[in-house]
Design an enzyme around this catalytic site. Structure first.
Site, PDB file in Angstrom:
ATOM      1  N   THR A  12     -89.959  68.706  -2.630  1.00 21.50           N
ATOM      2  CA  THR A  12     -91.269  68.074  -2.456  1.00 21.50           C
ATOM      3  C   THR A  12     -92.406  68.980  -2.922  1.00 21.50           C
ATOM      4  O   THR A  12     -93.569  68.589  -2.867  1.00 21.50           O
ATOM      5  CB  THR A  12     -91.487  67.733  -0.964  1.00 21.50           C
ATOM      6  N   GLY A  13     -92.078  70.210  -3.332  1.00 23.56           N
ATOM      7  CA  GLY A  13     -93.119  71.180  -3.703  1.00 23.56           C
ATOM      8  C   GLY A  13     -93.546  71.055  -5.149  1.00 23.56           C
ATOM      9  O   GLY A  13     -93.039  70.225  -5.905  1.00 23.56           O
ATOM     10  N   ARG A 102     -84.398  88.871  -6.983  1.00 24.84           N
ATOM     11  CA  ARG A 102     -84.582  89.368  -8.354  1.00 24.84           C
ATOM     12  C   ARG A 102     -84.272  90.853  -8.517  1.00 24.84           C
ATOM     13  O   ARG A 102     -83.842  91.289  -9.579  1.00 24.84           O
ATOM     14  CB  ARG A 102     -86.018  89.103  -8.827  1.00 24.84           C
ATOM     15  N   CYS A 131     -93.160  83.798 -12.968  1.00 30.14           N
ATOM     16  CA  CYS A 131     -93.737  82.981 -14.044  1.00 30.14           C
ATOM     17  C   CYS A 131     -94.416  83.809 -15.136  1.00 30.14           C
ATOM     18  O   CYS A 131     -94.222  83.556 -16.331  1.00 30.14           O
ATOM     19  CB  CYS A 131     -94.721  81.973 -13.450  1.00 30.14           C
ATOM     20  N   GLN A 158    -104.167  83.918 -14.235  1.00 28.85           N
ATOM     21  CA  GLN A 158    -103.124  83.018 -13.727  1.00 28.85           C
ATOM     22  C   GLN A 158    -103.688  81.806 -12.993  1.00 28.85           C
ATOM     23  O   GLN A 158    -104.613  81.907 -12.184  1.00 28.85           O
ATOM     24  CB  GLN A 158    -102.178  83.809 -12.810  1.00 28.85           C
ATOM     25  N   GLY A 162     -99.700  78.342  -9.567  1.00 33.74           N
ATOM     26  CA  GLY A 162     -98.702  79.389  -9.324  1.00 33.74           C
ATOM     27  C   GLY A 162     -98.566  79.701  -7.838  1.00 33.74           C
ATOM     28  O   GLY A 162     -97.557  80.275  -7.413  1.00 33.74           O
ATOM     29  N   ARG A 231    -105.997  85.950 -10.553  1.00 35.35           N
ATOM     30  CA  ARG A 231    -106.024  84.485 -10.369  1.00 35.35           C
ATOM     31  C   ARG A 231    -107.352  83.955 -10.902  1.00 35.35           C
ATOM     32  O   ARG A 231    -108.412  84.539 -10.612  1.00 35.35           O
ATOM     33  CB  ARG A 231    -105.896  84.169  -8.865  1.00 35.35           C
ATOM     34  N   HIS A 238    -100.701  79.781 -17.321  1.00 28.42           N
ATOM     35  CA  HIS A 238    -101.047  81.200 -17.212  1.00 28.42           C
ATOM     36  C   HIS A 238    -101.355  81.753 -18.600  1.00 28.42           C
ATOM     37  O   HIS A 238    -100.655  81.442 -19.577  1.00 28.42           O
ATOM     38  CB  HIS A 238     -99.856  82.005 -16.660  1.00 28.42           C
TER      39      HIS A 238
HETATM   40  P1  A2P Z   1     -92.028  70.622   2.624  1.00 29.40           P
HETATM   41  O1  A2P Z   1     -92.729  69.740   1.642  1.00 29.40           O
HETATM   42  O2  A2P Z   1     -91.151  69.854   3.552  1.00 29.40           O
HETATM   43  O3  A2P Z   1     -92.951  71.581   3.328  1.00 29.40           O
HETATM   44  P2  A2P Z   1     -95.080  74.522  -2.528  1.00 29.40           P
HETATM   45  O4  A2P Z   1     -94.832  75.948  -2.937  1.00 29.40           O
HETATM   46  O5  A2P Z   1     -95.564  73.680  -3.664  1.00 29.40           O
HETATM   47  O6  A2P Z   1     -95.954  74.425  -1.341  1.00 29.40           O
HETATM   48  O7  A2P Z   1     -93.634  73.901  -2.128  1.00 29.40           O
HETATM   49  C1  A2P Z   1     -92.786  74.513  -1.219  1.00 29.40           C
HETATM   50  C2  A2P Z   1     -91.507  73.696  -1.099  1.00 29.40           C
HETATM   51  O8  A2P Z   1     -90.616  74.418  -0.245  1.00 29.40           O
HETATM   52  C3  A2P Z   1     -91.706  72.348  -0.453  1.00 29.40           C
HETATM   53  O9  A2P Z   1     -90.757  71.423  -0.962  1.00 29.40           O
HETATM   54  C4  A2P Z   1     -91.416  72.642   1.007  1.00 29.40           C
HETATM   55  O10 A2P Z   1     -90.991  71.522   1.747  1.00 29.40           O
HETATM   56  C5  A2P Z   1     -90.269  73.599   0.866  1.00 29.40           C
HETATM   57  N1  A2P Z   1     -90.109  74.429   2.066  1.00 29.40           N
HETATM   58  C6  A2P Z   1     -91.008  75.273   2.605  1.00 29.40           C
HETATM   59  N2  A2P Z   1     -90.511  75.849   3.735  1.00 29.40           N
HETATM   60  C7  A2P Z   1     -89.264  75.354   3.888  1.00 29.40           C
HETATM   61  C8  A2P Z   1     -88.220  75.528   4.848  1.00 29.40           C
HETATM   62  N3  A2P Z   1     -88.360  76.366   5.875  1.00 29.40           N
HETATM   63  N4  A2P Z   1     -87.062  74.834   4.694  1.00 29.40           N
HETATM   64  C9  A2P Z   1     -86.929  73.985   3.635  1.00 29.40           C
HETATM   65  N5  A2P Z   1     -87.864  73.762   2.704  1.00 29.40           N
HETATM   66  C10 A2P Z   1     -89.012  74.438   2.821  1.00 29.40           C
END
Ligand code: A2P
Length: 331
Positions: A12-13, A102, A131, A158, A162, A231, A238
């Site tokens: 979802t991120g 890494r 990145c 950047q 990011g 940033r 970037h």
């Molecule tokens: P969620 O949407 O449920 O919070 P970004 O860096 O764009 O904020 O995205 C971070 C991604 O990592 C999202 O999909 C977020 O899910 C997921 N995430 C963050 N913390 C956890 C966790 N503890 N367990 C599983 N997924 C996580």
């Protein structure tokens, strides 16, 4: 061709969503697809290639209940630390976008255009580099092979994406006058010479990552490198000013010929034709322009290197690693 069960962790991120888009575009041979995220978004629906998928909460039980061949991770360092071994010990190859693995000498750090041979050795975890490092080494590796790099000075500009959804929101809300939540200072109308945490030597961790990861990917622990990472109020893409000193004599035409033929590079050879972050938006290549000899040192060169940080800097590179692994598996 064999089909694979693929998981995206952090689906979802910012990067996770782009991973899904790139997986679809490049038509990877996927059998079952599993989308993991935190409890916050578990149960949400996400569309992939015309089909609806339900987001699964990332728990050990939910992972072990599924047979997964390849997992693309982009859910932050602590999630990778806790869960990459769960997948890896269950027979899944993890391609991890966080900085967690890494520096581990048992984990290859791969940019397919540069060191795809490093996918030949792994213990079920392959790390996707930072990145800023990815786009830099795509341009630098062929020059290093041809002339031998002695020293690199990185200065980066950047994009807020990011820093994930939170970074993006800080710029959007900053335009409306709201205070930042993700960044230490306002990013709208500003630049912030501070990415990731500060280290005891005064560098930031982002700068340290660029220095360490460049050496590891180019397989040259003696490379002299320094970096300043900044940033800027740009949503995507970037930009980097890279100053390089080579061991061997260079010519402008020789450098251009090398970059013209470099895998993954789009080169502008005309002095006045340069690339900006907006020119790179939603594309996969690394764009190199402003190629100039630096006559203030022996064998010196300046480059301007721009790429979409969410694509080549993260999602595309991870999917390219998966493609290499699949190609090797089907040989
Ligand atoms: P969620 O949407 O449920 O919070 P970004 O860096 O764009 O904020 O995205 C971070 C991604 O990592 C999202 O999909 C977020 O899910 C997921 N995430 C963050 N913390 C956890 C966790 N503890 N367990 C599983 N997924 C996580």
């Amino acid at each position: 061709m064999k089909k694979y069960n693929v998981a995206v962790v952090g689906a979802t991120g910012m990067v996770g969503r782009k991973m899904l888009q790139v997986l679809a575009e490049r038509n990877l041979p996927i059998d079952n697809l599993y989308l993991f995220a935190s409890a916050r978004s578990a149960g949400n629906k996400v569309e992939f290639m015309g089909k609806e998928y339900t987001v699964i909460e990332l728990t050990e039980e939910n992972v072990l209940a599924r047979k997964i061949d390849i997992a693309l991770f982009s859910a932050g360092g602590s999630t990778s630390k806790a869960f990459a071994p769960v997948f890896a010990n269950n027979g899944t190859l993890v391609i991890d976008n966080s900085s967690q693995w890494r520096t581990d000498p048992n984990v290859p750090l791969v940019v397919p255009e540069v060191n795809s041979h490093d996918i030949d050795w792994h213990n079920n975890i392959i790390a996707n580099p930072n990145c800023s490092t990815i786009q830099a080494v795509v341009a630098l590796a062929p020059l290093h092979r041809k002339y031998g790099i002695k020293r690199i000075v990185y200065s980066t500009y950047q994009a807020v994406s990011g820093a994930g959804m939170g970074g993006f929101a800080d710029l959007e809300n900053g335009v409306k006058g709201e205070a930042p939540k993700k960044f230490p200072k306002p990013i709208f109308g500003n630049v912030i010479p501070h990415i990731d945490v500060f280290l005891p030597n005064g560098y930031t961790k982002e700068e340290e990552k660029m220095m360490f990861e460049t050496r590891k990917i180019l397989g040259d622990p003696d490379l002299k490198i320094t970096a300043t990472t900044v940033r800027v109020p740009v949503y995507y893409g970037h930009s980097e000013s890279i100053n390089i000193e080579f061991k061997n004599p260079i010519t402008l035409e020789g450098v251009k010929e090398c970059l013209r033929n470099a895998d993954g590079v789009i080169l502008s050879e005309e002095a006045e034709v340069y690339h900006t972050p907006l020119d790179t938006a939603n594309t996969n290549p690394v764009y190199v322009s402003r190629v100039r000899l630096d006559n203030s040192v022996e064998n010196g060169l300046n480059l301007w290197v721009v790429a979409d940080n969410i694509r080549k800097g993260a999602a595309t590179n991870a999917v390219q690693i998966a493609e290499k692994v699949i190609a090797k598996d089907n040989k």
